[in-house]
Design a protein around this motif. Sequence first.
Motif, short mmCIF file in Angstrom:
data_model
loop_
_atom_site.label_atom_id
_atom_site.label_comp_id
_atom_site.label_asym_id
_atom_site.label_seq_id
_atom_site.Cartn_x
_atom_site.Cartn_y
_atom_site.Cartn_z
N UNK A 26 5.05 23.15 30.43
CA UNK A 26 6.19 23.71 31.69
C UNK A 26 6.68 24.79 31.10
N UNK A 27 7.22 25.59 31.97
CA UNK A 27 8.05 27.07 31.56
C UNK A 27 9.17 26.54 30.82
N UNK A 28 9.85 25.57 31.29
CA UNK A 28 11.20 24.98 30.55
C UNK A 28 10.92 24.78 29.28
N UNK A 29 9.72 24.38 28.51
CA UNK A 29 9.47 24.11 27.17
C UNK A 29 9.59 25.51 26.27
N UNK A 30 9.10 26.61 26.84
CA UNK A 30 9.13 27.91 26.52
C UNK A 30 10.74 28.46 26.48
N UNK A 31 11.13 28.06 27.58
CA UNK A 31 12.61 28.53 27.81
C UNK A 31 13.62 27.97 26.84
N UNK A 32 13.34 26.50 26.50
CA UNK A 32 14.25 25.73 25.61
C UNK A 32 13.81 26.54 24.16
N UNK A 33 12.69 26.72 23.89
CA UNK A 33 12.63 27.53 22.34
C UNK A 33 13.38 28.65 22.46
N UNK A 34 13.24 29.43 23.42
CA UNK A 34 13.77 31.01 23.46
C UNK A 34 15.41 30.68 23.35
N UNK A 35 16.01 29.84 23.97
CA UNK A 35 17.38 29.60 24.07
C UNK A 35 17.86 28.99 22.48
N UNK A 36 17.03 28.25 21.97
CA UNK A 36 17.29 27.67 20.69
C UNK A 36 17.49 28.83 19.34
N UNK A 83 13.28 26.12 8.54
CA UNK A 83 12.16 26.49 9.41
C UNK A 83 11.04 25.33 9.35
N UNK A 84 10.96 24.67 7.92
CA UNK A 84 9.82 23.71 8.00
C UNK A 84 10.21 22.61 8.78
N UNK A 85 11.53 22.09 9.03
CA UNK A 85 11.92 21.19 9.91
C UNK A 85 11.61 21.60 11.30
N UNK A 86 11.97 22.74 11.67
CA UNK A 86 11.85 23.42 13.22
C UNK A 86 10.23 23.48 13.45
N UNK A 87 9.57 23.95 12.73
CA UNK A 87 7.89 23.82 12.82
C UNK A 87 7.58 22.50 13.33
N UNK A 88 8.00 21.35 12.36
CA UNK A 88 7.45 20.13 12.64
C UNK A 88 8.00 19.63 13.90
N UNK A 89 9.31 19.99 14.44
CA UNK A 89 9.76 19.57 15.69
C UNK A 89 8.82 20.30 16.80
N UNK A 90 8.57 21.57 16.51
CA UNK A 90 7.91 22.35 17.63
C UNK A 90 6.42 21.66 17.75
N UNK A 91 5.86 21.25 16.60
CA UNK A 91 4.44 20.79 16.42
C UNK A 91 4.43 19.49 17.07
N UNK A 92 5.51 18.38 17.05
CA UNK A 92 5.37 17.27 17.85
C UNK A 92 5.83 17.55 19.42
N UNK A 93 6.72 18.54 19.76
CA UNK A 93 6.91 18.98 21.09
C UNK A 93 5.71 19.29 21.81
N UNK A 94 4.88 20.10 21.14
CA UNK A 94 3.54 20.71 21.51
C UNK A 94 2.44 20.03 21.42
#
Length: 109
Positions: A26-36, A83-94
């Motif tokens: 969903x587009x909102x997933x990409x918007x969330x990353x952009x906003x973060x 960055x390591x933590x954020x990568x792990x969070x994104x890997x889980x979200x995606x």
Amino acid sequence: MHEQKEIMHLIQILLPLYDNEGKPFPQHEFELVRDELTERFGGLTTYVRSPAKGLWKETSTTTVHDDIVIYEVMTEQLDQDWWRGYREELAARYRQEMLIVRVSEVQLL
């Protein structure tokens, strides 16, 4: 006399456009990353108009491809733990086994 060049870190995040079943995220997933990223780093660059293609060998006879969007941020300080933590969070979200976040040192001219 040479003036000293400023060194920055360019961080790139490669996000898939589709899940493993081929459904678009969903587009909102990409918007969330952009906003973060904008909130934390004050801005970003996004490459979305023509998605990049990722290709890799899964086995000796099969090649897998993925359409991706690339988010870039620049920062003076590189907080590798964050960055390591954020990568792990994104890997889980995606829902990715491996999500690429890479960094390069760049020299501003």
